[in-house]
Design a protein around this motif. Structure first.
Motif, PDB file in Angstrom:
ATOM      1  N   THR A   1       1.252  -1.535   5.550  1.00  0.00           N
ATOM      2  CA  THR A   1       0.128  -2.270   6.141  1.00  0.00           C
ATOM      3  C   THR A   1      -1.140  -2.078   5.321  1.00  0.00           C
ATOM      4  OG1 THR A   1       1.060  -2.091   8.366  1.00  0.00           O
ATOM      5  CG2 THR A   1      -1.298  -2.533   8.193  1.00  0.00           C
ATOM      6  N   ASP A   2      -1.416  -0.843   4.932  1.00  0.00           N
ATOM      7  CA  ASP A   2      -2.651  -0.566   4.201  1.00  0.00           C
ATOM      8  C   ASP A   2      -2.645  -1.176   2.811  1.00  0.00           C
ATOM      9  OD1 ASP A   2      -3.676   0.786   6.345  1.00  0.00           O
ATOM     10  OD2 ASP A   2      -3.069   2.768   5.623  1.00  0.00           O
ATOM     11  N   TYR A   3      -1.464  -1.283   2.200  1.00  0.00           N
ATOM     12  CA  TYR A   3      -1.391  -1.967   0.909  1.00  0.00           C
ATOM     13  C   TYR A   3      -1.769  -3.432   1.068  1.00  0.00           C
ATOM     14  CZ  TYR A   3       1.058  -5.306  -1.984  1.00  0.00           C
ATOM     15  OH  TYR A   3       1.375  -6.418  -2.700  1.00  0.00           O
ATOM     16  N   ARG A   4      -1.223  -4.088   2.087  1.00  0.00           N
ATOM     17  CA  ARG A   4      -1.538  -5.510   2.276  1.00  0.00           C
ATOM     18  C   ARG A   4      -3.015  -5.717   2.572  1.00  0.00           C
ATOM     19  NH1 ARG A   4       3.549  -5.516   4.996  1.00  0.00           N
ATOM     20  NH2 ARG A   4       2.533  -5.388   7.046  1.00  0.00           N
TER      21      ARG A   4
ATOM     22  N   GLU B   1       3.664  -2.452  -6.393  1.00  0.00           N
ATOM     23  CA  GLU B   1       4.089  -1.052  -6.398  1.00  0.00           C
ATOM     24  C   GLU B   1       2.922  -0.122  -6.747  1.00  0.00           C
ATOM     25  OE1 GLU B   1       7.238  -0.921  -9.207  1.00  0.00           O
ATOM     26  OE2 GLU B   1       8.668  -1.988  -7.921  1.00  0.00           O
ATOM     27  N   LEU B   2       2.147  -0.504  -7.747  1.00  0.00           N
ATOM     28  CA  LEU B   2       1.021   0.343  -8.144  1.00  0.00           C
ATOM     29  C   LEU B   2      -0.032   0.442  -7.035  1.00  0.00           C
ATOM     30  CD1 LEU B   2       0.503  -0.724 -11.871  1.00  0.00           C
ATOM     31  CD2 LEU B   2       1.316   1.485 -11.040  1.00  0.00           C
ATOM     32  N   LEU B   3      -0.340  -0.676  -6.388  1.00  0.00           N
ATOM     33  CA  LEU B   3      -1.316  -0.640  -5.306  1.00  0.00           C
ATOM     34  C   LEU B   3      -0.784   0.162  -4.116  1.00  0.00           C
ATOM     35  CD1 LEU B   3      -2.681  -4.301  -5.351  1.00  0.00           C
ATOM     36  CD2 LEU B   3      -3.896  -2.219  -6.025  1.00  0.00           C
ATOM     37  N   ARG B   4       0.495   0.017  -3.828  1.00  0.00           N
ATOM     38  CA  ARG B   4       1.076   0.788  -2.726  1.00  0.00           C
ATOM     39  C   ARG B   4       1.059   2.282  -3.047  1.00  0.00           C
ATOM     40  NH1 ARG B   4       5.467   3.029  -0.397  1.00  0.00           N
ATOM     41  NH2 ARG B   4       5.923   2.465   1.784  1.00  0.00           N
TER      42      ARG B   4
END
Length: 260
Positions: free
Chosen positions: A153-156, A137-140
């Motif tokens: 997609t960019d989070y992954r 969640e934090l990275l997203r």
């Protein structure tokens, strides 16, 4: 004496789990994976031995949850550090802080992070848990603040790049300097070197990247390469969490002892 309410019991359970998770990262960091037993974790946390098995199915799952908790607490602290970024460039500052937080763990706690990465690359693979979901969640949220049009997609992709960088820092016999990897990541995302938590400059450090437009994503090939040439073969899974051959043996970090 009146019985405890459900909310009080839930808070006690939460605190017990946090003590166990903290004890796990501390002991593995100090003594290695094999030398850390479930009994020693319970003793360090001040909990009953049976409580560990009640909350976690095994030591490998416990370690992954513990490291993911460490990662999301370090990341949350970095993102919330004063002064909290605002304005048009806030997303770039937050992304820089996220990169530095994860690379900092690889630099400062190599035994723990090497053990964690080796566990992910074993048969059990990537274990979904509440701690990992909070990290996700934090990275997203960070890529959203950066201005992503496709956060999922960019989070992954960011996750894969960070995991690959951690493996490169910790690769036995051929580690890469964190400053070099930081420069590559910052250049990819068009981030100024001074953003985030920049390392001290030294004579052998790489030149800071030029800020501006991030590197463009290359267009896919119009035709497949001939068989036997580079690039042929199956397309890797988008959800792969690391694209590295980390032949790290976490069990070598401490003397082998029987699990309790």
């Amino acid at each position: 004496m009146s019985p405890r309410s459900a909310s009080v019991n839930e808070e006690l359970r939460r605190r017990s789990q946090q003590r166990l998770l903290q004890a796990t990262v501390d002991l593995v960091d100090e003594y290695g994976y094999e030398a850390t037993t479930l009994a020693s974790i319970a003793d360090r946390a001040g909990a009953a031995r049976g409580l560990v098995s009640y909350y976690f199915p095994g030591k490998r799952q416990l370690l992954q949850s513990a490291v993911h908790r460490l990662m999301h607490t370090e990341l949350a602290a970095a993102l919330a550090r004063e002064p909290v970024p605002t304005g048009d460039d806030a997303g770039r500052e937050l992304l820089a802080r996220a990169i530095d937080a994860i690379l900092g763990l690889a630099r400062d706690r190599p035994r723990l992070m090497r053990t964690h990465m080796a566990g992910i690359l074993q048969a059990e693979g990537f274990i979904q848990c509440a701690e990992q979901q909070r990290l996700a969640e934090l990275l997203r949220e960070t890529v959203v603040a950066y201005g992503s049009d496709d956060p999922d997609t960019d989070y992954r992709l960011l996750r894969a790049l960070l995991m690959g960088a951690v493996v490169a820092v910790l690769l036995p016999g051929a580690p890469m300097p964190t400053a070099r990897l930081r420069a590559e990541l910052f250049h990819r995302y068009g981030l100024d070197w001074e953003l985030g938590d920049p390392p001290p400059r030294s004579d052998d450090a790489p030149e800071p990247p030029t800020a501006g437009t991030p590197r463009p994503t290359p267009d896919p090939p119009t035709s497949a390469p001939p068989a036997g040439q580079a690039g042929s073969g199956p397309v890797p899974d988008d959800d792969a969490d690391a694209d590295a051959d980390a032949d790290a043996d976490a069990d070598a970090d401490g003397p082998a002892v029987s699990r309790t």
